[in-house]
Structures are given as C-alpha cells and as structure tokens.
Scaffold this active site. Structure first.
Site, mmCIF file in Angstrom:
data_model
loop_
_atom_site.group_PDB
_atom_site.id
_atom_site.type_symbol
_atom_site.label_atom_id
_atom_site.label_comp_id
_atom_site.label_asym_id
_atom_site.label_seq_id
_atom_site.Cartn_x
_atom_site.Cartn_y
_atom_site.Cartn_z
ATOM 1 N N SER A 92 38.456 -68.559 28.255
ATOM 2 C CA SER A 92 38.673 -69.474 27.138
ATOM 3 C C SER A 92 39.961 -70.270 27.343
ATOM 4 O O SER A 92 40.080 -71.003 28.320
ATOM 5 C CB SER A 92 38.663 -68.697 25.824
ATOM 6 O OG SER A 92 38.561 -69.556 24.717
ATOM 7 N N ASP A 113 27.374 -69.237 23.022
ATOM 8 C CA ASP A 113 28.804 -69.261 22.725
ATOM 9 C C ASP A 113 29.056 -70.193 21.541
ATOM 10 O O ASP A 113 28.654 -71.358 21.553
ATOM 11 C CB ASP A 113 29.566 -69.756 23.956
ATOM 12 C CG ASP A 113 31.060 -69.587 23.861
ATOM 13 O OD1 ASP A 113 31.644 -69.920 22.808
ATOM 14 O OD2 ASP A 113 31.670 -69.135 24.849
ATOM 15 N N HIS A 169 30.941 -65.562 23.180
ATOM 16 C CA HIS A 169 32.285 -65.812 23.721
ATOM 17 C C HIS A 169 33.102 -64.526 23.896
ATOM 18 O O HIS A 169 34.271 -64.584 24.249
ATOM 19 C CB HIS A 169 33.026 -66.757 22.761
ATOM 20 C CG HIS A 169 34.190 -67.483 23.365
ATOM 21 N ND1 HIS A 169 34.055 -68.421 24.370
ATOM 22 C CD2 HIS A 169 35.523 -67.419 23.086
ATOM 23 C CE1 HIS A 169 35.242 -68.904 24.685
ATOM 24 N NE2 HIS A 169 36.159 -68.311 23.935
#
Length: 287
Positions: A152, A231, A265
């Site tokens: 991320s 995600d 995620h």
C-alpha cells in the site's frame, strides 16, 4: 557492533533465525525510531546475508508485518535478513500529526517533506535510503546486496525508492501499492499537498512511481506487483493500471502485475503471496 548505536528491544526464535526489534536515535527524523530485523542463524561465523527491506502501509508500525505476514518461514529458507522500518517519525507531537489515519503519525509516505512543520522530522525517504541502510551495513552480517518491497503506502515507497536508487536496491516488488498518488484525492489534497506544498508541485512526480517509471533510464528492472481485485482501494487510491501502462511504454521496466480474484487489501492477501515475493527477491539477491 560497529557504526551508529542500536539497542536491542526484543528477540524471539522463529524458524531457523531470530525475529528482533531494535531502536535507535535517528538523525534524519530527529527522534527515536524502532525497526524490526529478522536474522537467520549463521552456518559459520563468517556467513553474511542479503538484506530485504519491507515498507508497511498507512496506520502500521514495525509490528504489523512481523506478526501478520508469515514471511519468517521463507526468509529463513532463503537466508535473507529482512528489515522493517516504522512508517513515520514518532513522538514529535507536531500540530495536527494525529488527527487523520492517512496523514502524519503512521503515514510518513516515504518522502522528504518540504513544508513546515513537517520538514524537520518527516524525512522517511532519506531515512530509508541513507540512514537505515547504512546502519544495517555497519551493524549486521550483510553481503551488501539489498532489495525492497512493501504494501500500500509502503508499496508506493518501495517502488519510488527502488526505482530512484537502482544501484542500492537490486530487487523490487510490491503488494497493492499506491501507484499514482499525484492523480488521487489523497495525494493531491492530503499527503503531497501538506508534506510537499502546492508551490512545489514540480517535485511531486519524484515521489510518484508511475511518473518515475516514465522517465526511468537505469538498469533494467523486473518488478512483481500483486493486487487483489476485491481491494476496497483499488480504483480510488491504488490505480495499478496506470503503473502498468507506464511500464509498458518503457522497455527498461517490466511490471508483472498479477490480479487476484476475491482478495482485499489485508494481510490475509499479503500472507497468501508472500512466498512468491521472497522467491522473487532471493533469485536476484542470492545470485
């Protein structure tokens, strides 16, 4: 140990190695910082290991990765030192540094801030590329070969740092990276606006991996990127299609973007594909 002083905070046996946490006083960040370090057991006193840096995402400390990803099994097998810095300076108590989950504490963005009050402490780019890498070189049994990956915000950091420092970081991969922050509301209205400043927009692109790829002219890079298609941030903050398009236009950069049905995620996603990433780096760093 030689070099700058580091203090051992904790150490626990994990597979054929030890998961440790250290702290030190950072000159770049002007505060005390923790970092995690997994160190395989030496087969002999002279043995040295390649080093893999992992950069964590928003809201994380050095603890999330070592507790949730399961990387230690694979790092032990491939005999890699794995280092995990924290995600921002700590204890600086700057105005507004704890008001949002996506800015300030735990959200250093792996850049060197240009704007006050952030510019004195929020220098995560220089911390990773200069101070912490040198500290590892000076204090731990390394071969001098480094790789970098992350998730991320940390995937964003890994891509930018790896691409801008190809002679230092020889291997590169990412899980669900923020690929084009200058084209997102978070980048434009929060992180880059506050850390770098509207008046410095010309410098925003050096911290945007999609833009860095467009002008990249270093050694050929083969980058593994894994992304879940469920995600929650896919189409608002991550934008992996922009990264892939930039790489497809630059023959020096190959991005192997793997889309995975049903994954979100979280660290459940990361742990599923961790073995592939360790293998990706080990092939290069152990060569």
């Amino acid at each position: 140990m030689a070099g700058a002083s580091v203090e051992l905070v904790s150490s626990v046996k994990c597979f054929n190695g030890f998961q440790k946490v250290y702290k030190h006083v950072s000159k770049e960040l002007n505060c005390s910082m923790n970092f995690s370090l997994y160190e395989p057991v030496k087969a002999n006193p002279e043995e040295k290991f390649p080093v893999l840096f992992y950069l964590s995402g928003l809201t994380c400390t050095e603890q999330n990765f070592i507790q949730k990803s399961g990387f230690q099994r694979f790092a032990s097998e491939k005999k890699l030192i794995v280092v995990g810095p924290d995600t921002s300076p700590r204890g600086c108590n700057l105005p507004g540094d704890s008001e949002r989950w996506d800015f300030g504490v735990s959200a250093g963005c792996y850049l060197d801030a240009l704007m006050e009050p952030w510019s004195k402490n929020y220098r995560m780019y220089s911390y990773v590329t200069k101070e912490l890498t040198q500290l590892i070189k000076d204090n731990f049994p390394n071969t001098g070969k480094f790789g970098i990956f992350g998730h991320s915000m940390g995937g964003h950091g890994a891509m930018v740092i790896g691409l801008r420092n190809p002679d230092l970081f020889l291997s590169l991969s990412a899980f669900a990276p923020i690929c084009n922050p200058t084209q997102t509301e978070w980048g434009k209205d929060v992180a880059f606006k506050n850390y770098l400043g509207e008046e410095n927009r010309a410098k925003w692109n050096i911290y945007d991996s999609t833009e860095v790829i467009k002008s990249y002219d270093g050694p050929e890079r083969n980058i593994l990127v894994d992304q879940g298609d469920d995600d929650e941030f896919l189409n608002t903050i991550l934008l992996p299609q922009n990264l892939k398009a930039a790489a497809d236009s630059n023959p020096k950069v190959k991005v192997n973007l793997r889309m995975h049905p049903g994954f979100n995620h979280s660290y459940f996603f990361i742990s599923t594909f961790m073995a592939d990433h360790i293998e990706h780096h080990a092939k290069i760093l152990n060569a």
